[in-house]
Design a protein around this motif. Structure first.
Motif, PDB file in Angstrom:
ATOM      1  N   ALA A  69      -2.371   0.085   3.417  1.00  0.00           N
ATOM      2  CA  ALA A  69      -2.215  -0.589   2.121  1.00  0.00           C
ATOM      3  C   ALA A  69      -0.950  -1.432   2.106  1.00  0.00           C
ATOM      4  O   ALA A  69      -0.036  -1.233   2.915  1.00  0.00           O
ATOM      5  N   ALA A  70      -0.910  -2.379   1.145  1.00  0.00           N
ATOM      6  CA  ALA A  70       0.234  -3.283   1.022  1.00  0.00           C
ATOM      7  C   ALA A  70       0.368  -3.722  -0.421  1.00  0.00           C
ATOM      8  O   ALA A  70      -0.605  -3.734  -1.189  1.00  0.00           O
ATOM      9  N   VAL A  71       1.594  -4.085  -0.801  1.00  0.00           N
ATOM     10  CA  VAL A  71       1.843  -4.608  -2.142  1.00  0.00           C
ATOM     11  C   VAL A  71       2.795  -5.787  -2.033  1.00  0.00           C
ATOM     12  O   VAL A  71       3.805  -5.724  -1.331  1.00  0.00           O
ATOM     13  N   PHE A  72       2.470  -6.873  -2.730  1.00  0.00           N
ATOM     14  CA  PHE A  72       3.323  -8.059  -2.772  1.00  0.00           C
ATOM     15  C   PHE A  72       4.405  -7.846  -3.816  1.00  0.00           C
ATOM     16  O   PHE A  72       4.140  -7.352  -4.912  1.00  0.00           O
ATOM     17  N   MET A  73       5.637  -8.223  -3.468  1.00  0.00           N
ATOM     18  CA  MET A  73       6.771  -8.092  -4.385  1.00  0.00           C
ATOM     19  C   MET A  73       7.561  -9.393  -4.408  1.00  0.00           C
ATOM     20  O   MET A  73       7.526 -10.155  -3.433  1.00  0.00           O
ATOM     21  N   PRO A  74       8.303  -9.651  -5.492  1.00  0.00           N
ATOM     22  CA  PRO A  74       9.015 -10.925  -5.597  1.00  0.00           C
ATOM     23  C   PRO A  74      10.183 -11.075  -4.638  1.00  0.00           C
ATOM     24  O   PRO A  74      10.612 -12.195  -4.379  1.00  0.00           O
ATOM     25  N   SER A  75      10.724  -9.958  -4.101  1.00  0.00           N
ATOM     26  CA  SER A  75      11.850 -10.090  -3.178  1.00  0.00           C
ATOM     27  C   SER A  75      11.885  -8.942  -2.185  1.00  0.00           C
ATOM     28  O   SER A  75      11.420  -7.830  -2.474  1.00  0.00           O
ATOM     29  N   GLY A  76      12.486  -9.216  -1.021  1.00  0.00           N
ATOM     30  CA  GLY A  76      12.687  -8.187  -0.020  1.00  0.00           C
ATOM     31  C   GLY A  76      13.719  -7.162  -0.450  1.00  0.00           C
ATOM     32  O   GLY A  76      13.641  -5.989  -0.062  1.00  0.00           O
ATOM     33  N   VAL A  77      14.709  -7.582  -1.213  1.00  0.00           N
ATOM     34  CA  VAL A  77      15.706  -6.635  -1.723  1.00  0.00           C
ATOM     35  C   VAL A  77      15.009  -5.539  -2.516  1.00  0.00           C
ATOM     36  O   VAL A  77      15.241  -4.341  -2.314  1.00  0.00           O
ATOM     37  N   MET A  78      14.117  -5.927  -3.411  1.00  0.00           N
ATOM     38  CA  MET A  78      13.383  -4.959  -4.208  1.00  0.00           C
ATOM     39  C   MET A  78      12.510  -4.071  -3.328  1.00  0.00           C
ATOM     40  O   MET A  78      12.486  -2.833  -3.476  1.00  0.00           O
ATOM     41  N   ALA A  79      11.793  -4.680  -2.393  1.00  0.00           N
ATOM     42  CA  ALA A  79      10.876  -3.926  -1.540  1.00  0.00           C
ATOM     43  C   ALA A  79      11.603  -2.849  -0.749  1.00  0.00           C
ATOM     44  O   ALA A  79      11.143  -1.702  -0.655  1.00  0.00           O
ATOM     45  N   GLY A 216       7.080 -19.616   2.558  1.00  0.00           N
ATOM     46  CA  GLY A 216       6.660 -19.489   1.169  1.00  0.00           C
ATOM     47  C   GLY A 216       7.828 -19.711   0.223  1.00  0.00           C
ATOM     48  O   GLY A 216       8.995 -19.704   0.626  1.00  0.00           O
ATOM     49  N   ILE A 217       7.526 -19.884  -1.046  1.00  0.00           N
ATOM     50  CA  ILE A 217       8.564 -20.105  -2.049  1.00  0.00           C
ATOM     51  C   ILE A 217       9.505 -18.912  -2.101  1.00  0.00           C
ATOM     52  O   ILE A 217      10.730 -19.053  -2.136  1.00  0.00           O
ATOM     53  N   ALA A 218       8.931 -17.730  -2.123  1.00  0.00           N
ATOM     54  CA  ALA A 218       9.696 -16.484  -2.198  1.00  0.00           C
ATOM     55  C   ALA A 218       8.696 -15.353  -2.025  1.00  0.00           C
ATOM     56  O   ALA A 218       7.482 -15.568  -1.973  1.00  0.00           O
ATOM     57  N   GLY A 219       9.218 -14.132  -1.943  1.00  0.00           N
ATOM     58  CA  GLY A 219       8.324 -12.988  -1.947  1.00  0.00           C
ATOM     59  C   GLY A 219       8.379 -12.175  -0.677  1.00  0.00           C
ATOM     60  O   GLY A 219       8.919 -12.590   0.350  1.00  0.00           O
ATOM     61  N   ALA A 220       7.816 -10.970  -0.770  1.00  0.00           N
ATOM     62  CA  ALA A 220       7.821 -10.014   0.324  1.00  0.00           C
ATOM     63  C   ALA A 220       6.587  -9.135   0.196  1.00  0.00           C
ATOM     64  O   ALA A 220       5.955  -9.074  -0.866  1.00  0.00           O
ATOM     65  N   VAL A 221       6.253  -8.448   1.278  1.00  0.00           N
ATOM     66  CA  VAL A 221       5.166  -7.475   1.246  1.00  0.00           C
ATOM     67  C   VAL A 221       5.695  -6.159   1.789  1.00  0.00           C
ATOM     68  O   VAL A 221       6.371  -6.131   2.822  1.00  0.00           O
ATOM     69  N   LEU A 222       5.402  -5.080   1.085  1.00  0.00           N
ATOM     70  CA  LEU A 222       5.751  -3.731   1.516  1.00  0.00           C
ATOM     71  C   LEU A 222       4.464  -3.023   1.905  1.00  0.00           C
ATOM     72  O   LEU A 222       3.472  -3.078   1.162  1.00  0.00           O
ATOM     73  N   LEU A 223       4.492  -2.339   3.047  1.00  0.00           N
ATOM     74  CA  LEU A 223       3.281  -1.721   3.585  1.00  0.00           C
ATOM     75  C   LEU A 223       3.505  -0.245   3.889  1.00  0.00           C
ATOM     76  O   LEU A 223       4.616   0.170   4.218  1.00  0.00           O
ATOM     77  N   GLY A 224       2.428   0.537   3.808  1.00  0.00           N
ATOM     78  CA  GLY A 224       2.458   1.953   4.140  1.00  0.00           C
ATOM     79  C   GLY A 224       1.084   2.551   3.893  1.00  0.00           C
ATOM     80  O   GLY A 224       0.091   1.825   3.828  1.00  0.00           O
ATOM     81  N   ASP A 225       1.024   3.878   3.739  1.00  0.00           N
ATOM     82  CA  ASP A 225      -0.276   4.474   3.435  1.00  0.00           C
ATOM     83  C   ASP A 225      -0.581   4.306   1.944  1.00  0.00           C
ATOM     84  O   ASP A 225       0.251   3.828   1.158  1.00  0.00           O
ATOM     85  N   GLU A 226      -1.806   4.712   1.537  1.00  0.00           N
ATOM     86  CA  GLU A 226      -2.245   4.453   0.166  1.00  0.00           C
ATOM     87  C   GLU A 226      -1.355   5.134  -0.868  1.00  0.00           C
ATOM     88  O   GLU A 226      -1.017   4.533  -1.899  1.00  0.00           O
ATOM     89  N   LYS A 227      -0.962   6.370  -0.609  1.00  0.00           N
ATOM     90  CA  LYS A 227      -0.125   7.091  -1.565  1.00  0.00           C
ATOM     91  C   LYS A 227       1.249   6.435  -1.710  1.00  0.00           C
ATOM     92  O   LYS A 227       1.765   6.289  -2.821  1.00  0.00           O
ATOM     93  N   PHE A 228       1.813   6.006  -0.569  1.00  0.00           N
ATOM     94  CA  PHE A 228       3.123   5.355  -0.570  1.00  0.00           C
ATOM     95  C   PHE A 228       3.079   4.072  -1.394  1.00  0.00           C
ATOM     96  O   PHE A 228       3.961   3.809  -2.231  1.00  0.00           O
ATOM     97  N   ILE A 229       2.051   3.268  -1.187  1.00  0.00           N
ATOM     98  CA  ILE A 229       1.961   1.983  -1.879  1.00  0.00           C
ATOM     99  C   ILE A 229       1.630   2.175  -3.351  1.00  0.00           C
ATOM    100  O   ILE A 229       2.135   1.432  -4.217  1.00  0.00           O
ATOM    101  N   ALA A 230       0.822   3.171  -3.690  1.00  0.00           N
ATOM    102  CA  ALA A 230       0.556   3.446  -5.105  1.00  0.00           C
ATOM    103  C   ALA A 230       1.854   3.801  -5.827  1.00  0.00           C
ATOM    104  O   ALA A 230       2.097   3.346  -6.959  1.00  0.00           O
ATOM    105  N   ASN A 231       2.692   4.592  -5.183  1.00  0.00           N
ATOM    106  CA  ASN A 231       3.978   4.952  -5.767  1.00  0.00           C
ATOM    107  C   ASN A 231       4.912   3.738  -5.812  1.00  0.00           C
ATOM    108  O   ASN A 231       5.676   3.558  -6.766  1.00  0.00           O
ATOM    109  N   ALA A 232       4.830   2.886  -4.781  1.00  0.00           N
ATOM    110  CA  ALA A 232       5.659   1.677  -4.751  1.00  0.00           C
ATOM    111  C   ALA A 232       5.329   0.763  -5.922  1.00  0.00           C
ATOM    112  O   ALA A 232       6.224   0.106  -6.493  1.00  0.00           O
ATOM    113  N   ARG A 233       4.068   0.692  -6.308  1.00  0.00           N
ATOM    114  CA  ARG A 233       3.684  -0.142  -7.452  1.00  0.00           C
ATOM    115  C   ARG A 233       4.317   0.377  -8.749  1.00  0.00           C
ATOM    116  O   ARG A 233       4.677  -0.417  -9.626  1.00  0.00           O
TER     117      ARG A 233
END
Length: 369
Positions: A69-79, A216-233
């Motif tokens: 799984a993966a989630v897009f975020m506005p910055s790498g600092v946040m991710a 890209g203009i900006a942004g980052a992607v954080l990846l891991g297993d489904e539980k990790f990404i659900a919590n990341a959201r």
């Protein structure tokens, strides 16, 4: 007379040939291209992170890196703050390891400490990539180990494939979660000759940038297993990162993504050829001597103010922008700059480029400030 930062920005803008990086379109050019791409691909806005463009791009990155799984975020600092926070929560241990030159230490105002009350433990030598022996030397328990691939502050160096696998094995042996700071992972595959999924294998979480390397203009992607990404959201919302529309950032990254990845092999080869030519010039050294990614640190036997004055003079007279910011090196009297090799240099041979570096060092020695 020394130019101001604003004057230097104008000199770069007026230069007809720019050596560092990829071609950078104007905002108007970029926005027109994004609009055309969105129209061609029937793109609709996401709404607070929900939408076909966003979910499809997240899945594409997850598949490429071999993660569930993966989630897009506005910055790498946040991710990355979210990643270390969650690993600390899971292990009930507010301590993690990171390289001495990590972005979290040098460029984020100690956010992990000020916001999350976490303790960062430097691991390894600031001049070299992190190794298994470096982790062995840390006797404290760690919630996770943040591994930067490549080490930007050491000229884009990478551990060998064998060294990387040994570090993964050591982390597993000590039951330490591995997180990859993959801001420049896209530039690392050409060195290893492996797939992105093979490089990411063994990492429990991965962050990749959508503007560094990709454009890209900006942004980052954080990846891991489904539980990790659900919590990341959940953490993304807590941190104010679930913007009403992320489609402009995602569209700009998606538009450039495949073409940029396809250029990375050629960029590494060009960087290695350029480094070989640069090291034949008196007064110039390159780190690493043979680049491992399409970036390198160039050292000049001259004061940094004089090198920048010489660069500005070349820009004024020749309309060529040779290097970016030049800083004082640790060796007194020497200076250094980072050179990122993109499509600008792919179109130029050493015969076209090296004379400007020779002039740069020659002029810097004759300039009086």
């Amino acid at each position: 007379m020394t130019n101001t930062n604003l004057q230097r920005q104008q000199l770069r803008k007026q230069s007809q040939v720019v050596f560092p990086g990829f071609h950078s379109p104007s905002p108007a050019e970029e926005f027109r291209a994004i609009a055309a791409w969105c129209e061609a691909n029937n793109v609709e806005h996401d709404v607070y992170g929900e939408g076909e463009l966003l979910s499809g791009f997240e899945q594409k990155i997850a598949t490429l890196l071999g993660k569930p799984a993966a989630v897009f975020m506005p910055s790498g600092v946040m991710a990355q703050l979210i990643a270390v926070q969650m690993w600390a929560e899971q292990s009930a241990l507010p301590r993690f390891g990171l390289h001495p030159t990590s972005h979290l230490i040098g460029h984020e105002e100690q956010a992990y400490q000020a916001l999350l009350k976490l303790h960062g433990v430097p691991v390894g030598n600031r001049l070299t990539p992190m190794l298994a022996a470096d982790l062995d030397a840390i006797k404290q328990d760690l919630a996770c180990l943040l591994v930067e691939l490549p080490i930007r502050c050491a000229g884009g160096q990478l551990p060998s494939w064998e060294q990387l696998q040994a570090l993964k094995d050591k982390a597993r042996e000590r039951d330490i979660a591995l997180h990859m700071d993959g801001a420049r992972l896209w530039e690392s595959r050409a060195f290893y000759g492996k797939t992105y999924a093979e490089i990411a294998d063994g990492f429990d979480s991965v962050y990749v940038s959508m503007y560094k390397g990709i454009g890209g203009i900006a942004g980052a992607v954080l990846l891991g297993d489904e539980k990790f990404i659900a919590n990341a959201r959940i953490w993304q919302r807590r941190m104010g990162g679930t913007l009403v529309h992320q489609s402009p950032m995602v569209a700009s990254a998606a538009m450039h993504f495949d073409a940029r990845l396809a250029q990375m092999d050629a960029c590494l080869q060009r960087a290695q050829a350029l480094a070989e030519g640069l090291q034949a010039l008196p007064g110039i050294r390159v780190n690493p001597a043979i680049p491992q990614t399409n970036m390198m640190h160039i050292y000049f036997d001259a004061h940094h103010d004089k090198v920048m004055a010489a660069r500005d003079k070349i820009a004024e007279e020749e309309k060529h922008w040779v290097v970016g910011t030049v800083q004082a090196a640790e060796v007194p009297g020497w200076s250094t700059t980072e050179l990122y090799v993109g499509d600008n240099l792919l179109a130029l041979s050493n015969a076209q480029v090296l004379p400007y570096f020779k002039r740069l060092i020659d002029d810097s020695r004759s300039i009086n400030l």
